[in-house]
Design an enzyme around this catalytic site. Sequence first.
Site, PDB file in Angstrom:
ATOM      1  N   ASP A   1       0.862  -1.178   0.000  1.00 25.56           N
ATOM      2  CA  ASP A   1       0.000   0.000   0.000  1.00 25.56           C
ATOM      3  C   ASP A   1       0.904   1.236   0.000  1.00 25.56           C
ATOM      4  OD1 ASP A   1      -2.943   1.073   0.826  1.00 25.56           O
ATOM      5  OD2 ASP A   1      -1.392   2.214   1.877  1.00 25.56           O
TER       6      ASP A   1
ATOM      7  N   ASN B   1      -2.641  12.977  -3.576  1.00 24.94           N
ATOM      8  CA  ASN B   1      -3.810  13.373  -4.369  1.00 24.94           C
ATOM      9  C   ASN B   1      -4.339  14.740  -3.949  1.00 24.94           C
ATOM     10  OD1 ASN B   1      -4.189  11.363  -6.283  1.00 24.94           O
ATOM     11  ND2 ASN B   1      -5.373  10.060  -4.902  1.00 24.94           N
TER      12      ASN B   1
ATOM     13  N   ASP C   1      -2.250   9.559 -10.278  1.00 23.67           N
ATOM     14  CA  ASP C   1      -2.314   8.462 -11.247  1.00 23.67           C
ATOM     15  C   ASP C   1      -0.934   8.121 -11.791  1.00 23.67           C
ATOM     16  OD1 ASP C   1      -5.021   8.281 -10.899  1.00 23.67           O
ATOM     17  OD2 ASP C   1      -5.557   9.282 -12.780  1.00 23.67           O
TER      18      ASP C   1
ATOM     19  N   GLU D   1      -4.792   2.321  -4.082  1.00 20.07           N
ATOM     20  CA  GLU D   1      -3.326   2.405  -4.073  1.00 20.07           C
ATOM     21  C   GLU D   1      -2.690   1.098  -3.620  1.00 20.07           C
ATOM     22  OE1 GLU D   1      -4.687   4.452  -0.165  1.00 20.07           O
ATOM     23  OE2 GLU D   1      -5.431   4.148  -2.200  1.00 20.07           O
TER      24      GLU D   1
END
Length: 341
Positions: free
Chosen positions: A215, A223, A232, A257
């Site tokens: 993760d 973000n 992204d 993620e």
Amino acid sequence: MIAAKLPVVAPTSNDLFRRIGAFLAEHRLSPEPGHYAFAYQVLHDADGPLGRAVARLTDGGVRLTGQQIEALGGTVAGVSQPLEPEGDAVDDAALVARTRLQVEDFAAMVRRARDEARGFGIDLAASAEAIRRTGDPSGIADMVELTGLMVRRVRLSEGRLQRATEEAQDLRARLEEAQGSARRDPLTNLPNRRAFEEAFAALDPAVPASLAICDIDRFKQVNDTFGHAVGDRVLTAIGQTLATHCAPHLVARYGGEEFVMLFTGGSDTAAHALLDGARAVVSARRFRSRETGEPIGAITFSAGVGCIAPGETLDGALHRVDRALYEAKEQGRARVVLAHG
């Protein structure tokens, strides 16, 4: 008073012409000969394979896309406005309709060939019987004519079969492409969750295997600070680094993620060392915003990894390595923790 029942009247050529015009207008097709021919084939035999395929695709007032028309054998040129595909669902619907149309056409071809062969067989048997009973040589001429007709029909059927074979080959390629797309994450181009689950189910119990889940640390902050476009690109970069560093083992995007890995043919400690090497490579990179050049800084991930016990389910294995991932987060992130048995 009971109204008299009106007789059913077959549609006239003018009515068909009107309906073709309405079809072209409804699907925003210009009056090109190719468009007219496609509309005629659809409406002239509405209960045929093509008519039924179009009816399924347009159920509920849905407009045909250019890709669907071409998939059904039509051509698209000079449309009133661009007919673009409307997403994967539309592509899948067109592919399903085309497959059904192919199967129905092939079945109709086989039935037609079977009926013709039965008719020729009956006629040939009758001619042979007439020659045997009467010795009439005119029966031979009938047999020759029937044989010539059979040859012409066989050649016509061969042409149809060749076209159907070419269509089937093209359709098979499209289906294989669609199948591959269904198992690939569109952002990272890695295998997706479905592909990972299928790979887990196909594991050989005689071959040792390990499972890992990782993760990206503080990904929400990336973000929120730099935007989803930057997020992204970070996901894609980390996914590709994992895939390269852990090759030839399976690396898949599990969602959000999170990435998952299947390591086969080695111990869980070997898998731990390989994944920790990938973690070090990612941690050493320094990311920047492509739009502004602003430094994003170091990006790290945490991971849990453990061996898969014989007969263990995917849920069970994931639960164990997920606990190890949680321990990695609790210990300060940017590390790989080996799961307990």
